[in-house]
Design an enzyme around this catalytic site. Structure first.
Site, PDB file in Angstrom:
ATOM      1  N   LEU A  54       0.835  -1.200   0.000  1.00 29.16           N
ATOM      2  CA  LEU A  54       0.000   0.000   0.000  1.00 29.16           C
ATOM      3  C   LEU A  54       0.868   1.248   0.000  1.00 29.16           C
ATOM      4  O   LEU A  54       1.925   1.291   0.619  1.00 29.16           O
ATOM      5  CB  LEU A  54      -0.890   0.010   1.240  1.00 29.16           C
ATOM      6  CG  LEU A  54      -2.157  -0.831   1.196  1.00 29.16           C
ATOM      7  CD1 LEU A  54      -2.906  -0.653   2.498  1.00 29.16           C
ATOM      8  CD2 LEU A  54      -3.054  -0.477   0.026  1.00 29.16           C
ATOM      9  N   HIS A 104      -0.401 -12.435   7.149  1.00 31.27           N
ATOM     10  CA  HIS A 104       0.856 -12.777   6.479  1.00 31.27           C
ATOM     11  C   HIS A 104       1.218 -14.220   6.822  1.00 31.27           C
ATOM     12  O   HIS A 104       1.159 -14.610   7.992  1.00 31.27           O
ATOM     13  CB  HIS A 104       1.960 -11.818   6.930  1.00 31.27           C
ATOM     14  CG  HIS A 104       3.255 -12.063   6.222  1.00 31.27           C
ATOM     15  ND1 HIS A 104       3.444 -11.710   4.896  1.00 31.27           N
ATOM     16  CD2 HIS A 104       4.398 -12.657   6.623  1.00 31.27           C
ATOM     17  CE1 HIS A 104       4.655 -12.068   4.528  1.00 31.27           C
ATOM     18  NE2 HIS A 104       5.262 -12.652   5.549  1.00 31.27           N
TER      19      HIS A 104
HETATM   20  C1  GAR Z   1      -2.503 -16.217   2.144  1.00 32.50           C
HETATM   21  O1  GAR Z   1      -1.610 -17.251   2.452  1.00 32.50           O
HETATM   22  C2  GAR Z   1      -2.024 -14.896   2.728  1.00 32.50           C
HETATM   23  O2  GAR Z   1      -1.425 -15.024   3.979  1.00 32.50           O
HETATM   24  C3  GAR Z   1      -1.003 -14.493   1.690  1.00 32.50           C
HETATM   25  O3  GAR Z   1      -1.614 -14.807   0.457  1.00 32.50           O
HETATM   26  C4  GAR Z   1      -2.487 -15.919   0.650  1.00 32.50           C
HETATM   27  C5  GAR Z   1      -3.850 -15.533   0.142  1.00 32.50           C
HETATM   28  O4  GAR Z   1      -4.710 -16.634   0.161  1.00 32.50           O
HETATM   29  N1  GAR Z   1      -0.680 -13.115   1.778  1.00 32.50           N
HETATM   30  C6  GAR Z   1       0.542 -12.652   1.531  1.00 32.50           C
HETATM   31  O5  GAR Z   1       1.476 -13.351   1.218  1.00 32.50           O
HETATM   32  C7  GAR Z   1       0.671 -11.152   1.686  1.00 32.50           C
HETATM   33  N2  GAR Z   1       2.052 -10.792   1.703  1.00 32.50           N
HETATM   34  P1  GAR Z   1      -6.265 -16.447   0.010  1.00 32.50           P
HETATM   35  O6  GAR Z   1      -6.463 -15.532  -1.213  1.00 32.50           O
HETATM   36  O7  GAR Z   1      -6.798 -17.816  -0.234  1.00 32.50           O
HETATM   37  O8  GAR Z   1      -6.789 -15.817   1.266  1.00 32.50           O
END
Ligand code: GAR
Length: 201
Positions: A93, A109
């Site tokens: 962001l 995260h």
């Molecule tokens: C999740 O593992 C979340 O923690 C990660 O992306 C995935 C989204 O899964 N986020 C990051 O890595 C942010 N830096 P989802 O779309 O099934 O919720």
């Protein structure tokens, strides 16, 4: 009742985990918006199934990052939620946007912060060789994955894990941790003292 807006770029399984807890009455809140930077995000389908308004702000359709950021900020202000949840929103962001929603924007995260910030956190954990990893729900500040920590859930890293196996194990914990943090916020049980989060019993 608190109004919650989500930002998601993809699959939206964490978004779904909170939808489920709102629908079954565990979380007393109204989900008022899904904002996505990807017009083909699967999260959009989940929003549609639950009558949640979708704001698709296609990053690719903007001439510059500044133009995209300005539109995102405009939409976020217009939605006027009590809480903004980054659930697999894969863009950093803009600092102005982070500052604007300070104390009312959280992120999930897939690592135990402050280890393994940024992209591919599960891969970073495997490559580093840690024995324990997990997920972190934290407030969003102007940095990358650097805001005050609300909750962390840990999982073991097993000898034969690859990135996918670890990501799956962590994701199960994410689906518990994110609704738990949202519920605490919606019940006004979270306060911040410097960078420490205090959770009321
Ligand atoms: C999740 O593992 C979340 O923690 C990660 O992306 C995935 C989204 O899964 N986020 C990051 O890595 C942010 N830096 P989802 O779309 O099934 O919720």
């Amino acid at each position: 009742m608190k109004k919650i807006a989500f930002l998601a770029s993809g699959r939206g399984s964490n978004f779904q985990a909170v939808i489920d807890r709102v629908n079954d009455g565990t979380i007393n809140a109204e989900i008022v918006a899904l904002i996505t930077d990807k017009p083909d995000a699967y999260a959009i389908k989940r929003a549609g199934e639950n009558n949640i308004p979708v704001f698709a702000i296609d990053f690719k359709s903007f001439g510059s990052r500044d133009d995209y950021n300005a539109e995102l900020l405009r939409v976020m202000k217009e939605i006027n939620a009590d809480l903004y949840v980054l659930a697999g929103y894969m863009r950093l962001l803009d600092p102005d946007t982070a500052a604007c929603f300070s104390g009312r924007m959280i992120n999930i995260h897939p690592a135990l912060l402050p280890s393994f910030k940024g992209l591919n956190a599960q891969k970073q954990a495997i490559e580093y060789g840690v024995r324990i990893s997990g997920c972190t729900v934290h407030f969003v500040d102007e940095g990358m994955d650097s805001g005050a920590i609300i909750l962390q859930h840990s999982v073991p890293v097993l000898d034969n894990d690859d990135e996918m196996a670890l990501a799956d194990r962590i994701l199960k914990e994410e689906h518990a941790a994110l609704p738990e943090a949202v519920k605490l916020f919606c019940e006004d049980k979270i306060s911040i003292s410097k960078r420490r989060v205090i959770i009321k019993e």
